[in-house]
Enzyme design. Structure first.
Site, short mmCIF file in Angstrom:
data_model
loop_
_atom_site.label_atom_id
_atom_site.label_comp_id
_atom_site.label_asym_id
_atom_site.label_seq_id
_atom_site.Cartn_x
_atom_site.Cartn_y
_atom_site.Cartn_z
N SER A 37 58.18 -73.50 -10.69
CA SER A 37 58.07 -74.39 -11.85
C SER A 37 57.82 -75.84 -11.44
CB SER A 37 59.32 -74.30 -12.72
OG SER A 37 60.37 -74.97 -12.13
N LYS A 90 64.11 -79.78 -12.27
CA LYS A 90 63.05 -80.27 -13.13
C LYS A 90 62.93 -81.78 -12.97
CE LYS A 90 62.18 -76.44 -15.67
NZ LYS A 90 62.43 -75.50 -14.60
#
Lengths: 156, 189
Positions: A37, A90
């Site tokens: 990701s 993230k």
């Protein structure tokens, strides 16, 4: 003699564990990043079979947790809001008070106090985005346990 | 010769100093680990848990093991990091786990309108016992389980852990009481 040796070893292991835990809680620790990701930044080679060998290790510093000071663009590690056993990596896009365009609607959302908006760098093909929806940016709209720890340094 | 003797003295002194410092450091490490992973004591403030915990002066013992193992259920009193301010922790009671349907009074002081909500995956529904003065899930929604810091084991009203009140693990009967109260209230309405 043997029991004495055993006792010594146990004592050493115990104190080592205590010190290690304290350092990793308060100052920083190394963590392996799995998944794609954050693809161009972390895990640049998309090799899933040799995952354990080619995974990036990141140094997570925890000094920022004293005052919860974060900036746009910081890469953070936090516990997933939908499963407390998982951690996610993230990038912070929005901080409290910012206005964010909702991805699938013509609508803006003001990020409430204590929350922040996080997105993965790889917005298309990642395991996270497939499980959370078409774009990685949306966790259930915003992430609550985001103020967990922040990385300021990345070691590839 | 004198220099060598002096050096040896200094060496032993330095060694002792390092040993003592290490001992203190180990003690603080033990303190930190105990406080973070096993048990800690907290002074609570505020009216939100009123009949169970007083406004001021209550000390609660919080154990952190069962939250790590995921053994928090409805009826347990927990401390939660406030979702709107990560520097603050709040004490609330868990009323619903993930997948549960929770119904609550939106504004108990002024109206009887109720609302129902299904708690999403990985979240818990927390509410204060004093519904009239509590900022809880009715205000900020369900809270991620990762924000739950520990389960309250007992409280004491006087300082050196006297007047202990144990909060038993099986608080289901209390929930039952609350539920029956709610239903009777509704019947009165």
């Amino acid at each position: 003699m043997g029991s004495r040796f055993l006792w010594d070893v146990t004592k050493k292991v115990f104190t080592g564990g205590l010190i290690g835990l304290t350092i990793s809680d308060r100052y920083g620790s190394f963590e392996a990043v799995r998944g794609l990701s954050m693809h161009p930044t972390l895990n640049p080679s998309p090799n899933t079979f040799l995952g354990l060998l080619t995974d990036d290790r990141v140094l997570v510093t925890k000094f920022c947790l004293e005052k919860y000071k974060f900036a746009h663009g910081d890469i953070v590690v936090f516990r997933s809001p939908s499963n407390y056993k998982e951690k996610e990596v993230k990038r912070i896009i929005g901080l409290p008070g910012d206005l964010i365009n909702m991805p699938n609607a013509y609508d803006t959302l003001m990020i409430p106090e204590g929350h922040c908006w996080v997105e993965g760098d790889n917005s298309s093909s990642s395991l996270d985005s497939r499980s959370f929806g078409p774009r990685t940016c949306t966790m259930p709209s915003y992430v609550k346990k985001s103020f967990k720890s922040c990385t300021s340094m990345v070691i590839s | 010769m004198v220099l060598v003797r002096n050096l040896q003295q200094w060496k032993s002194l330095a060694k002792e100093a390092v040993d003592q410092t290490m001992l203190v450091a180990k003690f603080f490490c033990l303190l930190h680990v105990t406080d973070k992973y096993v048990i800690s004591s907290i002074l609570v403030q505020g009216p939100s848990m009123y009949p169970t915990l007083n406004h001021t002066g209550d000390v609660i013992l919080v154990e952190k093991i069962s939250t790590k193992l995921g053994k928090v259920g409805p009826g347990d009193i927990v401390i939660v990091r406030a979702p709107d301010n990560p520097r603050k922790t709040i004490t609330k009671r868990v009323l619903g786990m993930e997948g549960d349907c929770v119904s609550f009074l939106v504004d108990p002081a002024h109206s009887e309108c109720t609302k129902s909500i299904v708690v999403p995956k990985g979240h818990v529904w927390v509410q204060g016992d004093n519904v009239y003065a509590s900022v809880d899930s009715r205000y900020f929604g369900p809270v991620p389980y990762a924000l739950v810091q520990g389960k309250v084991m007992c409280r004491s009203t006087r300082f050196p852990l006297l007047d202990l009140t144990l909060f038993s693990a099986g608080c289901a009967d209390l929930i039952l009481v609350v539920a029956t109260e709610c239903t009777t209230a509704r019947i009165f309405i």
